[in-house]
Design a protein around this motif. Structure first.
Motif, PDB file in Angstrom:
ATOM      1  N   HIS A 147       4.861  -4.263  -0.646  1.00  0.00           N
ATOM      2  CA  HIS A 147       5.293  -5.157  -1.598  1.00  0.00           C
ATOM      3  C   HIS A 147       6.824  -4.207  -1.943  1.00  0.00           C
ATOM      4  O   HIS A 147       7.222  -3.949  -2.596  1.00  0.00           O
ATOM      5  CB  HIS A 147       4.438  -4.304  -2.938  1.00  0.00           C
ATOM      6  N   PRO A 164      -1.901  -4.060   1.586  1.00  0.00           N
ATOM      7  CA  PRO A 164      -0.658  -3.861   1.064  1.00  0.00           C
ATOM      8  C   PRO A 164      -1.112  -2.941   0.748  1.00  0.00           C
ATOM      9  O   PRO A 164      -0.491  -1.525   0.287  1.00  0.00           O
ATOM     10  CB  PRO A 164      -1.657  -4.971  -0.368  1.00  0.00           C
ATOM     11  N   TYR A 198       5.827   0.600   1.866  1.00  0.00           N
ATOM     12  CA  TYR A 198       4.247   0.080   1.363  1.00  0.00           C
ATOM     13  C   TYR A 198       5.111  -1.609   0.951  1.00  0.00           C
ATOM     14  O   TYR A 198       6.130  -2.052   0.687  1.00  0.00           O
ATOM     15  CB  TYR A 198       3.652   0.380   0.202  1.00  0.00           C
ATOM     16  N   LEU A 235      -1.791  -0.410   3.441  1.00  0.00           N
ATOM     17  CA  LEU A 235      -1.397   0.393   4.066  1.00  0.00           C
ATOM     18  C   LEU A 235       0.521   0.652   4.894  1.00  0.00           C
ATOM     19  O   LEU A 235       0.856  -0.315   4.248  1.00  0.00           O
ATOM     20  CB  LEU A 235      -1.760  -0.576   5.755  1.00  0.00           C
TER      21      LEU A 235
END
Lengths: 264, 285
Positions: free
Chosen positions: A137, A93, A135, A95
Motif C-alpha cells: 500500500h 498486503p 509494503y 508482505l
C-alpha cells in the motif's frame, strides 16, 4: 501431439444458477491454439467471458466441457508454470515487496542463497530495488503492477496469463509498462495470453488479436497483426487494424443489445 | 506522513529544539486525557464534604481503605487487610489461563470453521446454539461439575470468551479475498497450506479485534465466577465488601478491575500494532 503451448478445444463454461433458466453461458465452443513465444491478446465486450477463459486456463475455474492442454497436458489446477497477473495486482498486503517476490520461490522450496540472487536480479529487472522493503500500500499503482509481474517472473514460467493488468493505471504508466512487457516477453520467450478492453492495447501488444462476441462468448475473429515492433500507434497501418477491430466489437455489442431486447 | 511533513517544514536545527517544539503537544494530550477524571474526583470530594452521608464514602476514604487493603497486616478473619496483591494475582492468573485456552482454541477452530465448508456446515448450528446461552447460565453446571475449584472459574472464562473469538475469526476467514488465494495457488502454494499462508494472514486484523473482545469478556467472567464459584480474587473481594457494607472497598475493587482490564487491553493493542505494522497508514485516520 503438436508443438502448441496452449490448446483449447470446444471449450464451454456455464455458470449454473439455482434454476436452469438462470444458467449463464460464459464461453461457448472456444478453440484456440497458441504457439510458444506467441503474444495473444483477447478483446471483447464486457461480460463476454474473457476472464472466465483465462481463469480456466489458469486452473481457477473448472470447465463445463471441452479440453485445455498446456504443453500437451490437461489442466486440472493452478500451478507456477502458468503465471497470472491480476488487474487488482493481488500482492499480499502483509508482505513487503521483496517478501512478495520471495513467496513463490519459498513455496517451491528453492534454496535461500539461490533465491536471494534470483530475487535481486528480478528487482533490478523491474527497477524496484530501492523500494524492496516497502509494503504494497506504500507503492504507486505502477510499482505494484511491476511487483506483481516480478513476483511471477521469478518463478520462470513459460506462460503468462494477464487479466486486464494495466486497466487500473494512468496513461503514462501504462505505456511505459506496455513497452517493458513487450521487451520482457521477447527476452524471456514468454507465451502470453493478455486480456484487455482497449483496442489500442490489443493491437499494440498482440502477435494475434482474438475478438470475442458478447455473451455467450465466442471467438469471432482471430486476427494476425503483421506490424514490426516497436509499433507506432499513430501510423496508418496501425489505425487500419484498429478500425477493423473497432468495427468487429461494435457488431458484437450490437448483437448483444439485440439479444437483451428480445429477452425482455 | 504527517511527521515527514512537519519535520520538513519546521526543519529544527538541533534535536533539543525539536524536543522543545514537540513537548507541549504530548503534554497537552496527556492533560486532556486526565482532565475529565480529575474534575470527577474533585466533584465527588466536594459532594461528600458538603453533604456527608454514611452511605457514600469520599475519595479520601476509598484511598485509605485501599492502602490498608494493599499494605495492611495480614490478619485472620479480616480479608480486607493486606490481601490486595494476592487477590490481583489470583484474578490475573484465572483470566490468563482461561483466555489463553479460549484464544488458542478460538483462533484455530475459527480459521478451520470459516475456511472449510464441510466443517462449517457440521458445527455452525451447534456453535450458534451454544453462543445463544449466556455464559452465566453455566455457573451452576460448572460448580456442580468441578466443585468450588480453580477449574470451575477457568472453564467459565475459557468457555465464555471462546465464542466471540471463534465467531469473529470464522467470519474473517470466510471473507479472505479470493484473488489472494488464487495468487498463492498459482505461485505454488499447496491447497492444504492456503489456510496458514493466506487465510490466517488476511484474518489477522479481525483476529486481534476478536481477542480484545474475548479478553474483555474474560474479565467479566472472572468477576462473576469469583463471586459465585471460587475463593479469593477481586470478584470475591467485591462480594465480601458488599456483605460487610463496605462501599469504600467496593469502589477500590471496581477501580482495580478497571485498571487491570485497561492494562491487559493495552498490552493486546501494542501486540496488534506490532503484528499489523503492514497495515499502518492503510486504515483509519
Amino acid at each position: 501431439m503438436t508443438e502448441n503451448r496452449i490448446v483449447c478445444r470446444n471449450l464451454t463454461k456455464i455458470f449454473h444458477g439455482i434454476h436452469a433458466k438462470q444458467d449463464v453461458v460464459a464461453c461457448e465452443d472456444i478453440s484456440i491454439e497458441i504457439q510458444p513465444g506467441e503474444f495473444v491478446t483477447v478483446i471483447g465486450p464486457s461480460g463476454c467471458g474473457k476472464t472466465s477463459l483465462l481463469y480456466m486456463i489458469a486452473g481457477f475455474e473448472q470447465k463445463t466441457s471441452g479440453m485445455i492442454l498446456v504443453d500437451g497436458k490437461s489442466v486440472q489446477s493452478p500451478g507456477p508454470d502458468r503465471a497470472v497477473v491480476f488487474q487488482e495486482f493481488a500482492l499480499f498486503p502483509w508482505l513487503t515487496l521483496r517478501q512478495n517476490i520471495e513467496f513463490g520461490p519459498r513455496e517451491r522450496g528453492i534454496q535461500n542463497d539461490v533465491m536471494r540472487e534470483h530475487v535481486n536480479s528480478m528487482l533490478r529487472t523491474v527497477g524496484l530495488t530501492a523500494a524492496e522493503s516497502r509494503y504494497p500500500h506504500e507503492l504507486s499503482a505502477g510499482m505494484r503492477q511491476r511487483a506483481a509481474l516480478a513476483r511471477v517472473l521469478v518463478n520462470e514460467p513459460k506462460i503468462l496469463l494477464m487479466d486486464e493488468p494495466f486497466a487500473a493505471l494512468d496513461a503514462q504508466t501504462r505505456s511505459t509498462l506496455q513497452a517493458e512487457l513487450g521487451r520482457l516477453a521477447k527476452l524471456l520467450n514468454l507465451t502470453i495470453l493478455f486480456i484487455t478492453h482497449s483496442v489500442e492495447e490489443a493491437v499494440l501488444l498482440g502477435d494475434r488479436v482474438l475478438a470475442m462476441s458478447a455473451r455467450p462468448g465466442r471467438i469471432i475473429e482471430d486476427l494476425a497483426i503483421n506490424l514490426p515492433r516497436p509499433r507506432d500507434p499513430t501510423s496508418p497501418a496501425f489505425n487500419e487494424y484498429r478500425r477493423h477491430v473497432d468495427l468487429l466489437l461494435e457488431q458484437a455489442t450490437r448483437t448483444a443489445a439485440d439479444t437483451e431486447t428480445t429477452a425482455n | 506522513m504527517t511527521e515527514q511533513i512537519t519535520s520538513f517544514t519546521d526543519r529544527p536545527s538541533t534535536g533539543e529544539r525539536e524536543a522543545l517544539i514537540r513537548a507541549p503537544v504530548w503534554l497537552r494530550k496527556l492533560a486532556l486525557r486526565f482532565l475529565v477524571p480529575v474534575i470527577f474526583l474533585i466533584a465527588w470530594q466536594a459532594v461528600t464534604a458538603l453533604a456527608p452521608t454514611p452511605s457514600l464514602p469520599s475519595p479520601r476514604e476509598v484511598v485509605d481503605s485501599w492502602l490498608v487493603w494493599i499494605f495492611g497486616p495480614r490478619l485472620q478473619l479480616q480479608w480486607y487487610s493486606g490481601t490486595w496483591i494476592e487477590y490481583v494475582l489470583l484474578s490475573l492468573r484465572r483470566v490468563l489461563a482461561g483466555f489463553a485456552i479460549a484464544a488458542t482454541a478460538g483462533v484455530t477452530f475459527g480459521l478451520v470453521l470459516g475456511w472449510y465448508a464441510l466443517i462449517h456446515d457440521l458445527f455452525d448450528g451447534v456453535i450458534n446454539f451454544l453462543r445463544a446461552i449466556p455464559t452465566t447460565a453455566w455457573v451452576p453446571f460448572a460448580v456442580f461439575f468441578f466443585g468450588i475449584h480453580e477449574t470451575a472459574a477457568i472453564f467459565l472464562i475459557a468457555f465464555g470468551s471462546f465464542f466471540p473469538i471463534v465467531i469473529n475469526v470464522a467470519g474473517a476467514a470466510r471473507q479472505t479475498p479470493r484473488t489472494l488465494v488464487r495468487a498463492a495457488l498459482m505461485l505454488g502454494t499447496k491447497p492444504r497450506n492456503i489456510i496458514w499462508r493466506v487465510v490466517l494472514r488476511a484474518a489477522l486484523p479481525a483476529i486481534f479485534t476478536s481477542l480484545r473482545l474475548g479478553l474483555g469478556l474474560a474479565w467479566v467472567l472472572v468477576i462473576v465466577s469469583e463471586m459465585l464459584a471460587v475463593q479469593g480474587g477481586l470478584g470475591y473481594a467485591l462480594w465480601s465488601a458488599y456483605q460487610f457494607n463496605r462501599l469504600d472497598l467496593i469502589v477500590a475493587a471496581i477501580v482495580s478491575v478497571g485498571c487491570l482490564g485497561l492494562a491487559s487491553d493495552k498490552f493486546l493493542e501494542l501486540l496488534s500494532m506490532h503484528a499489523l505494522k503492514w497495515q499502518r497508514g492503510l486504515t483509519g485516520r
